[in-house]
Design an enzyme around this catalytic site. Sequence first.
Site, PDB file in Angstrom:
ATOM      1  N   SER A 159      24.494 -47.774  15.333  1.00  0.00           N
ATOM      2  CA  SER A 159      24.506 -47.461  13.896  1.00  0.00           C
ATOM      3  C   SER A 159      25.054 -48.650  13.125  1.00  0.00           C
ATOM      4  O   SER A 159      25.782 -49.476  13.691  1.00  0.00           O
ATOM      5  CB  SER A 159      25.414 -46.247  13.671  1.00  0.00           C
ATOM      6  OG  SER A 159      25.604 -46.012  12.292  1.00  0.00           O
ATOM      7  N   TYR A 172      32.811 -40.506  14.513  1.00  0.00           N
ATOM      8  CA  TYR A 172      31.493 -41.144  14.588  1.00  0.00           C
ATOM      9  C   TYR A 172      31.627 -42.676  14.611  1.00  0.00           C
ATOM     10  O   TYR A 172      31.023 -43.350  15.447  1.00  0.00           O
ATOM     11  CB  TYR A 172      30.651 -40.693  13.387  1.00  0.00           C
ATOM     12  CG  TYR A 172      29.212 -41.126  13.406  1.00  0.00           C
ATOM     13  CD1 TYR A 172      28.254 -40.383  14.092  1.00  0.00           C
ATOM     14  CD2 TYR A 172      28.782 -42.276  12.735  1.00  0.00           C
ATOM     15  CE1 TYR A 172      26.918 -40.764  14.101  1.00  0.00           C
ATOM     16  CE2 TYR A 172      27.454 -42.667  12.737  1.00  0.00           C
ATOM     17  CZ  TYR A 172      26.527 -41.908  13.420  1.00  0.00           C
ATOM     18  OH  TYR A 172      25.208 -42.295  13.432  1.00  0.00           O
TER      19      TYR A 172
HETATM   20  P1  NAD Z   1      18.753 -35.652  14.613  1.00  0.00           P
HETATM   21  O1  NAD Z   1      19.778 -34.606  14.324  1.00  0.00           O
HETATM   22  O2  NAD Z   1      17.450 -35.619  13.896  1.00  0.00           O
HETATM   23  O3  NAD Z   1      18.429 -35.686  16.169  1.00  0.00           O
HETATM   24  C1  NAD Z   1      19.434 -35.574  17.136  1.00  0.00           C
HETATM   25  C2  NAD Z   1      18.814 -35.324  18.479  1.00  0.00           C
HETATM   26  O4  NAD Z   1      19.881 -35.216  19.415  1.00  0.00           O
HETATM   27  C3  NAD Z   1      18.013 -34.017  18.561  1.00  0.00           C
HETATM   28  O5  NAD Z   1      16.907 -34.211  19.410  1.00  0.00           O
HETATM   29  C4  NAD Z   1      19.004 -33.052  19.216  1.00  0.00           C
HETATM   30  O6  NAD Z   1      18.374 -32.030  19.986  1.00  0.00           O
HETATM   31  C5  NAD Z   1      19.728 -34.002  20.139  1.00  0.00           C
HETATM   32  N1  NAD Z   1      21.025 -33.484  20.526  1.00  0.00           N
HETATM   33  C6  NAD Z   1      21.997 -32.953  19.743  1.00  0.00           C
HETATM   34  N2  NAD Z   1      23.017 -32.542  20.506  1.00  0.00           N
HETATM   35  C7  NAD Z   1      22.679 -32.826  21.798  1.00  0.00           C
HETATM   36  C8  NAD Z   1      23.302 -32.633  23.048  1.00  0.00           C
HETATM   37  N3  NAD Z   1      24.502 -32.051  23.116  1.00  0.00           N
HETATM   38  N4  NAD Z   1      22.665 -33.028  24.166  1.00  0.00           N
HETATM   39  C9  NAD Z   1      21.436 -33.595  24.104  1.00  0.00           C
HETATM   40  N5  NAD Z   1      20.783 -33.809  22.950  1.00  0.00           N
HETATM   41  C10 NAD Z   1      21.408 -33.423  21.810  1.00  0.00           C
HETATM   42  O7  NAD Z   1      19.511 -37.022  14.398  1.00  0.00           O
HETATM   43  P2  NAD Z   1      19.020 -38.523  14.141  1.00  0.00           P
HETATM   44  O8  NAD Z   1      19.416 -38.896  12.763  1.00  0.00           O
HETATM   45  O9  NAD Z   1      17.623 -38.735  14.581  1.00  0.00           O
HETATM   46  O10 NAD Z   1      20.032 -39.289  15.106  1.00  0.00           O
HETATM   47  C11 NAD Z   1      19.648 -39.883  16.323  1.00  0.00           C
HETATM   48  C12 NAD Z   1      20.612 -41.002  16.639  1.00  0.00           C
HETATM   49  O11 NAD Z   1      20.529 -41.982  15.617  1.00  0.00           O
HETATM   50  C13 NAD Z   1      22.077 -40.564  16.716  1.00  0.00           C
HETATM   51  O12 NAD Z   1      22.730 -41.218  17.776  1.00  0.00           O
HETATM   52  C14 NAD Z   1      22.623 -41.038  15.389  1.00  0.00           C
HETATM   53  O13 NAD Z   1      23.999 -41.285  15.450  1.00  0.00           O
HETATM   54  C15 NAD Z   1      21.822 -42.305  15.198  1.00  0.00           C
HETATM   55  N6  NAD Z   1      21.787 -42.778  13.822  1.00  0.00           N
HETATM   56  C16 NAD Z   1      21.284 -41.981  12.839  1.00  0.00           C
HETATM   57  C17 NAD Z   1      21.275 -42.462  11.535  1.00  0.00           C
HETATM   58  C18 NAD Z   1      20.745 -41.647  10.402  1.00  0.00           C
HETATM   59  O14 NAD Z   1      20.973 -42.037   9.250  1.00  0.00           O
HETATM   60  N7  NAD Z   1      20.033 -40.551  10.652  1.00  0.00           N
HETATM   61  C19 NAD Z   1      21.781 -43.742  11.261  1.00  0.00           C
HETATM   62  C20 NAD Z   1      22.278 -44.509  12.292  1.00  0.00           C
HETATM   63  C21 NAD Z   1      22.273 -44.016  13.578  1.00  0.00           C
END
Ligand code: NAD
Length: 277
Positions: A159, A172
């Site tokens: 991130s 986080y």
């Molecule tokens: P999202 O909520 O759309 O997806 C999260 C995914 O993780 C889903 O498939 C969910 O089923 C899975 N998940 C949740 N808990 C779980 C568990 N206990 N075991 C296995 N799988 C689990 O989120 P996203 O925004 O797509 O985030 C994905 C990654 O990207 C994360 O690591 C997040 O920190 C990172 N990220 C997101 C952003 C953003 O702005 N959305 C920015 C930077 C980094």
Amino acid sequence: MTTALPTPPAPQRPLTGRVALVTGSTSGIGLAIAEELASLGATVVVNGSGSSPAKIKDGERIASSIVERTTSKASFVAADLKDPLAAAKLVAETVRRFGEIDILVNNAGIQHVAPIQDFPDEKWVEILALNLSAAFHATKAVIPAMKARGWGRIVNVASAHSLVASPMKSAYVSAKHGLLGLTKTVALEVAEHGITVNALCPGYVLTPLVEKQIPDTAKARGMTEDEVVREVLLKAQPTRKFVTPEEVAAAAAFLCSDGARSITGIALPIDGGWTAQ
Ligand code: NAD
């Protein structure tokens, strides 16, 4: 007289023959990465946490739609990666189904927004377990076979919060800084074995993870939800636009390519200029 020319074989896609495990790929960024890798020919294992019949059906539907759209193989494996033993089991199940893992994308992650004095202890434990420890356990489990084959790609979805902090996100930001440390350390350990380990550092991407934190941030800061989007989230990004899951997936695909073989141990910001400030 005309002679019919033989039809040339379809060009091989760049990741044909590779097997990719993408954690947390039933939604958002993970789903976009799974689809992109499959579109490049990789066999993908889609993972999500729910083990209820409805969640498993949903995961299987997602894997089937990837197969339909990309013609690559895809399969769903449920695993709650907050459990320290689950990542190794997920790796073992992927190998049982497809024989190997060439590409590991540590993507599963959750968020909780609260000031430190109110931050629930159990949320701290859960966020560290999923956003950091699960990547350690999965990486540990895939490395021996990658070393034996002399090829591997590990992409950690870190991130912008691996590089800079924001208030109200103690767990986080700590986990994401830790994930970058893990990325660099493992990159050094496996550099001579054809394995690269890199971190993608997205800014704000409008996925369920971000959508859920808008009301919490509004409450914590006494703002409206529109003000949170404008004054907190997009204020950080000079482009004033959300990053898209597809943009993050394109970067992941590049890091998995042979052309990226000398790129290892990096943190790649995909953040509309946020961390350039
Ligand atoms: P999202 O909520 O759309 O997806 C999260 C995914 O993780 C889903 O498939 C969910 O089923 C899975 N998940 C949740 N808990 C779980 C568990 N206990 N075991 C296995 N799988 C689990 O989120 P996203 O925004 O797509 O985030 C994905 C990654 O990207 C994360 O690591 C997040 O920190 C990172 N990220 C997101 C952003 C953003 O702005 N959305 C920015 C930077 C980094």
